[in-house]
Design a protein around this motif. Structure first.
Motif, PDB file in Angstrom:
ATOM      1  N   ILE A   1      48.427 176.971  48.285  1.00 26.92           N
ATOM      2  CA  ILE A   1      49.416 178.045  48.463  1.00 26.92           C
ATOM      3  C   ILE A   1      50.768 177.618  47.905  1.00 26.92           C
ATOM      4  O   ILE A   1      51.467 178.393  47.242  1.00 26.92           O
ATOM      5  CB  ILE A   1      49.538 178.440  49.942  1.00 26.92           C
ATOM      6  N   LEU A   2      51.152 176.357  48.171  1.00 27.05           N
ATOM      7  CA  LEU A   2      52.440 175.855  47.684  1.00 27.05           C
ATOM      8  C   LEU A   2      52.488 175.826  46.160  1.00 27.05           C
ATOM      9  O   LEU A   2      53.513 176.148  45.557  1.00 27.05           O
ATOM     10  CB  LEU A   2      52.706 174.456  48.246  1.00 27.05           C
ATOM     11  N   ILE A   3      51.375 175.439  45.536  1.00 26.73           N
ATOM     12  CA  ILE A   3      51.322 175.423  44.073  1.00 26.73           C
ATOM     13  C   ILE A   3      51.480 176.841  43.519  1.00 26.73           C
ATOM     14  O   ILE A   3      52.247 177.086  42.584  1.00 26.73           O
ATOM     15  CB  ILE A   3      50.000 174.795  43.582  1.00 26.73           C
ATOM     16  N   LEU A   4      50.747 177.782  44.125  1.00 27.65           N
ATOM     17  CA  LEU A   4      50.842 179.177  43.698  1.00 27.65           C
ATOM     18  C   LEU A   4      52.246 179.733  43.921  1.00 27.65           C
ATOM     19  O   LEU A   4      52.732 180.551  43.137  1.00 27.65           O
ATOM     20  CB  LEU A   4      49.813 180.036  44.453  1.00 27.65           C
ATOM     21  N   LEU A   5      52.882 179.274  45.005  1.00 26.54           N
ATOM     22  CA  LEU A   5      54.236 179.731  45.304  1.00 26.54           C
ATOM     23  C   LEU A   5      55.249 179.113  44.346  1.00 26.54           C
ATOM     24  O   LEU A   5      56.195 179.791  43.911  1.00 26.54           O
ATOM     25  CB  LEU A   5      54.598 179.363  46.750  1.00 26.54           C
TER      26      LEU A   5
ATOM     27  N   VAL B   1      64.110 168.467  51.898  1.00 24.39           N
ATOM     28  CA  VAL B   1      65.317 168.732  51.100  1.00 24.39           C
ATOM     29  C   VAL B   1      65.621 167.546  50.188  1.00 24.39           C
ATOM     30  O   VAL B   1      65.874 167.714  48.988  1.00 24.39           O
ATOM     31  CB  VAL B   1      66.524 169.022  52.016  1.00 24.39           C
ATOM     32  N   CYS B   2      65.590 166.338  50.744  1.00 25.82           N
ATOM     33  CA  CYS B   2      65.826 165.135  49.936  1.00 25.82           C
ATOM     34  C   CYS B   2      64.777 164.997  48.842  1.00 25.82           C
ATOM     35  O   CYS B   2      65.088 164.603  47.709  1.00 25.82           O
ATOM     36  CB  CYS B   2      65.821 163.900  50.830  1.00 25.82           C
ATOM     37  N   GLY B   3      63.533 165.331  49.175  1.00 28.06           N
ATOM     38  CA  GLY B   3      62.455 165.255  48.199  1.00 28.06           C
ATOM     39  C   GLY B   3      62.675 166.197  47.025  1.00 28.06           C
ATOM     40  O   GLY B   3      62.503 165.825  45.863  1.00 28.06           O
ATOM     41  N   PHE B   4      63.088 167.433  47.314  1.00 29.22           N
ATOM     42  CA  PHE B   4      63.332 168.405  46.245  1.00 29.22           C
ATOM     43  C   PHE B   4      64.571 168.045  45.436  1.00 29.22           C
ATOM     44  O   PHE B   4      64.618 168.293  44.219  1.00 29.22           O
ATOM     45  CB  PHE B   4      63.468 169.815  46.825  1.00 29.22           C
ATOM     46  N   MET B   5      65.573 167.449  46.081  1.00 23.56           N
ATOM     47  CA  MET B   5      66.764 167.021  45.336  1.00 23.56           C
ATOM     48  C   MET B   5      66.430 165.868  44.398  1.00 23.56           C
ATOM     49  O   MET B   5      66.977 165.775  43.291  1.00 23.56           O
ATOM     50  CB  MET B   5      67.870 166.630  46.316  1.00 23.56           C
ATOM     51  N   LEU B   6      65.516 165.007  44.822  1.00 23.35           N
ATOM     52  CA  LEU B   6      65.032 163.957  43.920  1.00 23.35           C
ATOM     53  C   LEU B   6      64.236 164.562  42.768  1.00 23.35           C
ATOM     54  O   LEU B   6      64.323 164.094  41.624  1.00 23.35           O
ATOM     55  CB  LEU B   6      64.171 162.955  44.696  1.00 23.35           C
ATOM     56  N   PHE B   7      63.456 165.595  43.074  1.00 23.90           N
ATOM     57  CA  PHE B   7      62.683 166.265  42.022  1.00 23.90           C
ATOM     58  C   PHE B   7      63.616 166.930  41.014  1.00 23.90           C
ATOM     59  O   PHE B   7      63.325 166.957  39.808  1.00 23.90           O
ATOM     60  CB  PHE B   7      61.738 167.296  42.637  1.00 23.90           C
TER      61      PHE B   7
ATOM     62  N   LEU C   1      60.303 177.180  52.882  1.00 20.88           N
ATOM     63  CA  LEU C   1      59.035 177.825  52.532  1.00 20.88           C
ATOM     64  C   LEU C   1      57.868 176.846  52.654  1.00 20.88           C
ATOM     65  O   LEU C   1      56.785 177.219  53.125  1.00 20.88           O
ATOM     66  CB  LEU C   1      59.117 178.383  51.111  1.00 20.88           C
ATOM     67  N   SER C   2      58.086 175.607  52.243  1.00 17.48           N
ATOM     68  CA  SER C   2      57.023 174.586  52.319  1.00 17.48           C
ATOM     69  C   SER C   2      56.616 174.339  53.774  1.00 17.48           C
ATOM     70  O   SER C   2      55.421 174.285  54.096  1.00 17.48           O
ATOM     71  CB  SER C   2      57.501 173.283  51.683  1.00 17.48           C
ATOM     72  N   ILE C   3      57.603 174.193  54.656  1.00 17.58           N
ATOM     73  CA  ILE C   3      57.313 173.945  56.072  1.00 17.58           C
ATOM     74  C   ILE C   3      56.632 175.148  56.707  1.00 17.58           C
ATOM     75  O   ILE C   3      55.673 175.011  57.484  1.00 17.58           O
ATOM     76  CB  ILE C   3      58.611 173.608  56.828  1.00 17.58           C
TER      77      ILE C   3
ATOM     78  N   ALA D   1      49.382 177.411  57.805  1.00 17.83           N
ATOM     79  CA  ALA D   1      48.014 177.038  57.429  1.00 17.83           C
ATOM     80  C   ALA D   1      47.383 176.141  58.492  1.00 17.83           C
ATOM     81  O   ALA D   1      46.205 176.297  58.838  1.00 17.83           O
ATOM     82  CB  ALA D   1      48.024 176.324  56.079  1.00 17.83           C
ATOM     83  N   SER D   2      48.170 175.208  59.045  1.00 15.27           N
ATOM     84  CA  SER D   2      47.650 174.287  60.063  1.00 15.27           C
ATOM     85  C   SER D   2      47.245 175.035  61.327  1.00 15.27           C
ATOM     86  O   SER D   2      46.154 174.815  61.872  1.00 15.27           O
ATOM     87  CB  SER D   2      48.702 173.228  60.392  1.00 15.27           C
TER      88      SER D   2
END
Length: 285
Positions: free
Chosen positions: A152-156, A71-77, A119-121, A127-128
């Motif tokens: 998958i994340l890039i496509l999403l 969440v913090c990462g996306f808020m920085l983005f 969604l990322s998690i 996948a793991s």
């Protein structure tokens, strides 16, 4: 290259002419801060796990730490996209806008970050688990899982890559409408948009790929000369990678605003219509 690609590339170069260094530094700072946040929020759970204290509480603790790190990462983005958006709109922008999602809390941005994080998690764990179950080599499984989840994340993310620029510009746009509008823009102009991203990467993208290839084919001999070459290539690859990502980061809001006709082309320049819901020109945070 189509006429639209030519115009968009011209606008991209105009925007980066005097602002590339600011976005470059913001991107590096954003990446470093994301790494620090992930380390702070995930390390305690990993240390407890390595000490042998395995429990359901520990799993929940680790999962929550991972979630809030995302969440913090996306808020920085979002802050990074705000800097890029304001530069495209020819508004005052400083590196301080990187933290705008924290200093000027917007529920829509926070909720969007939570959705992207969940969604990322989900994709990362799915996948793991899938790869680990069907593979005997644990180390190779982790590498393969990382590659698969990244793809998958890039496509999403591609269909929703305009969510943050839209939320930044339209203060009255709901979160659900921002996702719908982003997906509509992407799927209506998919090939033009994706090809523009590759075009925006340009020479830097090709150089980065060639640098990665060169590093991978250099044999591990342990000699000082070879090690020095690998180190130099690694630093050069780091520089080219962030230079490429700088251009691509600006391409997200640029293409979005172009399709939305917020940015219009007039000869060799561009301007903005005077819209009431456009952000004001604050000069400080």
């Amino acid at each position: 290259m189509t006429k639209t690609h030519t115009f968009l590339r011209m606008l991209l170069n105009q925007c980066l002419n005097k602002n590339a260094w600011k976005i470059f530094i913001s991107l590096v700072l954003c990446t470093v801060l994301q790494s620090i946040v992930f380390s702070i929020l995930i390390s305690p759970a990993l240390l407890l796990f390595m000490s042998g204290q395995n429990s359901g509480f520990l799993a929940i603790f680790a999962l929550l730490g991972l979630f809030f790190a995302f969440v913090c990462g996306f808020m920085l983005f979002y802050g990074l996209e705000t800097i890029c958006s304001r530069m495209i709109l020819r508004k005052y922008a400083t590196i301080g806008y990187l933290f705008i999602a924290f200093s000027r809390f917007d529920r829509r941005v926070f909720r969007a970050s939570c959705i992207f994080s969940a969604l990322s998690i989900l994709i990362l764990f799915s996948a793991s688990i899938f790869v680990i179950i069907f593979s005997d080599d644990f180390q190779k499984s982790l590498i393969l899982a990382s590659v698969i989840s990244t793809i998958i994340l890039i496509l999403l993310y591609v269909p929703f890559s305009f969510v943050f620029p839209l939320l930044h510009y339209y203060s009255d746009l709901s979160l659900s409408d921002s996702f719908k509008k982003s997906a509509k823009i992407t799927f209506s102009h998919f090939f033009e948009y994706v090809s523009f991203l590759f075009l925006a990467g340009g020479i830097d993208l090709i150089t980065f790929l060639l640098t990665i290839l060169a590093i991978s084919v250099i044999p591990e001999t342990g000699e000082n000369f070879v090690s020095a070459i690998q180190t130099l290539l690694s630093f050069f690859g780091f520089y080219v990678q962030f230079k490429m990502l700088t251009r691509i980061s600006v391409s997200f809001p640029l293409y979005c605003y172009y399709i939305e006709e917020i940015v219009k082309i007039h000869g060799s320049d561009f301007n903005l219509p005077a819209l009431e819901d456009s952000k004001s020109d604050e000069h400080s945070l």
